[in-house]
Design an enzyme around this catalytic site. Structure first.
Site, PDB file in Angstrom:
ATOM      1  N   HIS A   1       0.868  -1.181   0.069  1.00  0.00           N
ATOM      2  CA  HIS A   1      -0.057   0.152   0.025  1.00  0.00           C
ATOM      3  C   HIS A   1       0.889   1.421   0.044  1.00  0.00           C
ATOM      4  CE1 HIS A   1      -4.264   1.546   1.718  1.00  0.00           C
ATOM      5  NE2 HIS A   1      -3.547   2.482   0.838  1.00  0.00           N
TER       6      HIS A   1
ATOM      7  N   LEU B   1       4.318   3.771   0.405  1.00  0.00           N
ATOM      8  CA  LEU B   1       5.711   3.745   0.351  1.00  0.00           C
ATOM      9  C   LEU B   1       6.208   4.866   1.119  1.00  0.00           C
ATOM     10  CD1 LEU B   1       6.052   2.541  -3.198  1.00  0.00           C
ATOM     11  CD2 LEU B   1       5.770   0.902  -1.196  1.00  0.00           C
TER      12      LEU B   1
ATOM     13  N   ASN C   1      -5.662   9.440   5.762  1.00  0.00           N
ATOM     14  CA  ASN C   1      -5.169   8.560   4.623  1.00  0.00           C
ATOM     15  C   ASN C   1      -3.538   9.017   4.355  1.00  0.00           C
ATOM     16  OD1 ASN C   1      -6.913   7.179   2.653  1.00  0.00           O
ATOM     17  ND2 ASN C   1      -5.368   8.393   1.485  1.00  0.00           N
TER      18      ASN C   1
ATOM     19  N   ASP D   1      -5.666  11.986  -1.690  1.00  0.00           N
ATOM     20  CA  ASP D   1      -5.273  10.815  -1.237  1.00  0.00           C
ATOM     21  C   ASP D   1      -3.874  10.902  -0.584  1.00  0.00           C
ATOM     22  OD1 ASP D   1      -4.894   8.067  -0.897  1.00  0.00           O
ATOM     23  OD2 ASP D   1      -6.267   7.399  -2.573  1.00  0.00           O
TER      24      ASP D   1
END
Length: 370
Positions: free
Chosen positions: A115, A117, A224, A270
């Site tokens: 997911h 990094l 997030n 995001d």
């Protein structure tokens, strides 16, 4: 008297229900649509067909690692029919192809679904990659990998599990063994997540792992994407469910944060990339309902989520922000954008997605309007 009381209670409950419904509809962006535009010629990057959820840019090497195949709130392990992979994209070439990088000596390679990094440069120059990983059963960990540049492979160093990694999403390396990690919620099912979103009672936040012990630094939030400023003193957090970006002063020695401001974006940003001028680049989800449908069945080519790429310039006190929309797409070209970053002096951008291939675009339009 009793009739009046029950009537009053009914009116109050009805009002709460209407407010709840209205809030839910707004949160799902039913009132929004996207008008397509691109900054120049754009091409699909071959390779990571199961998504390109996050990038980690190694600027001096002119390469970017790409996480592909994220697993998120699966209904059943049997629904996960793809592999989790990490790719490498050479920013100096125009082949529009990402190279699959072997990940060696994993404890359980069949349960490696990357997911978020991040990376840290070791004293000997080795690139150490920190990876948020989920399994088919949606168990969570942070996997640490060292990159062998000559052999073009990633070697497993260790896997870290912690009770505070409740639903990790993004990560920021802060040392050879330390990092910040975001939890975008607390529940582990689609239904629980929906209730969390609608109720506004969030169970996520940001956790700092100092190499031995984990510490809660932001609690009872939705967190997030996260990123640090270039001087590592300012922490940016995507409060994606509120469509805002939280800005915090970060002190690693004291392991403390202080909220500075919260900037409205009116879109679900995001992940973040902070460029050398401390401008933020981000991939966003402008229409939540479409992204939810796409992510629920991303193998269906008829389902896609609109995309939006923003460049955000904050004022010095972080109370205001100027936002420039670099790209908008209804999802047919680039579906559910998650991150973007510029390269070649801003002449090109790479855009990541939840469950489809990344997009490489030329930038042929002026971005500084004033």
């Amino acid at each position: 008297m009793s009739k009046m009381f029950f009537k009053a209670v009914f009116i109050v409950l009805f009002g709460i229900a209407i407010q709840f419904l209205f809030k839910t509809l707004l949160m799902m962006d039913i009132n929004k649509r996207v008008y397509n535009h691109r900054p120049g010629e754009c091409r699909i990057v071959e390779g990571p067909k199961q998504g390109s959820e996050d990038f980690e840019v190694i600027e001096d090497k002119k390469i970017a690692f790409i996480s592909s195949g994220v697993v998120y709130l699966p209904k059943s392990p049997s629904d996960v029919t793809w592999k989790g992979e990490i790719y490498l994209y050479d920013l100096t070439k125009r082949t529009y192809k990402a190279e699959l990088i072997p990940v060696l000596n994993l404890e359980n390679p069949e349960e490696f679904y990357p997911h978020g990094l991040s990376h840290w440069r070791m004293k000997d120059g080795t690139i150490r990659l920190f990876v948020v990983v989920h399994s088919k059963t949606f168990q969570h960990s942070v996997v640490v990998l060292d990159y062998d540049e000559k052999k073009k492979q990633l070697n497993h160093v260790k896997t870290i599990k912690d009770e505070k990694f409740v639903r990790p999403n993004d990560i920021i390396a802060t040392g050879e063994n330390s990092f910040l990690v975001s939890n975008d919620g607390g529940t582990q099912t689609e239904l629980g997540n929906m209730l969390e979103l609608i109720s506004g009672i969030y169970k996520g936040g940001v956790v700092y792992f100092d190499g031995k012990v984990s510490h809660d630094v932001i609690e009872n939030e939705t967190a997030n994407g996260i990123s640090l400023s270039r001087n590592a003193k300012t922490l940016f957090v995507s409060h994606i469910n509120r469509e805002t970006i939280g800005i915090y002063a970060w002190d690693q020695k004291l392991v403390s944060v202080r909220k500075i401001s919260e900037v409205e974006t009116l879109t679900g940003c995001d992940n973040f990339f902070i460029d050398p001028e401390n401008q933020m680049w981000t991939g966003c989800h402008p229409v939540t309902k479409d992204v939810v449908a796409h992510f629920g069945n991303r193998s269906d080519p008829t389902l896609y989520g609109p995309s939006q790429v923003l460049r955000i310039t904050f004022s010095k006190d972080f109370q205001k922000a100027e936002m420039v929309e670099i790209l908008a797409d209804d999802g047919r070209l680039v579906s559910a954008s998650t991150i973007a970053f510029p390269f070649e002096n801003g002449k090109k951008i790479l855009i990541g997605t939840v469950g489809r291939n990344p997009l490489h675009c030329d930038v042929n339009v002026p971005l500084n309007l004033y």
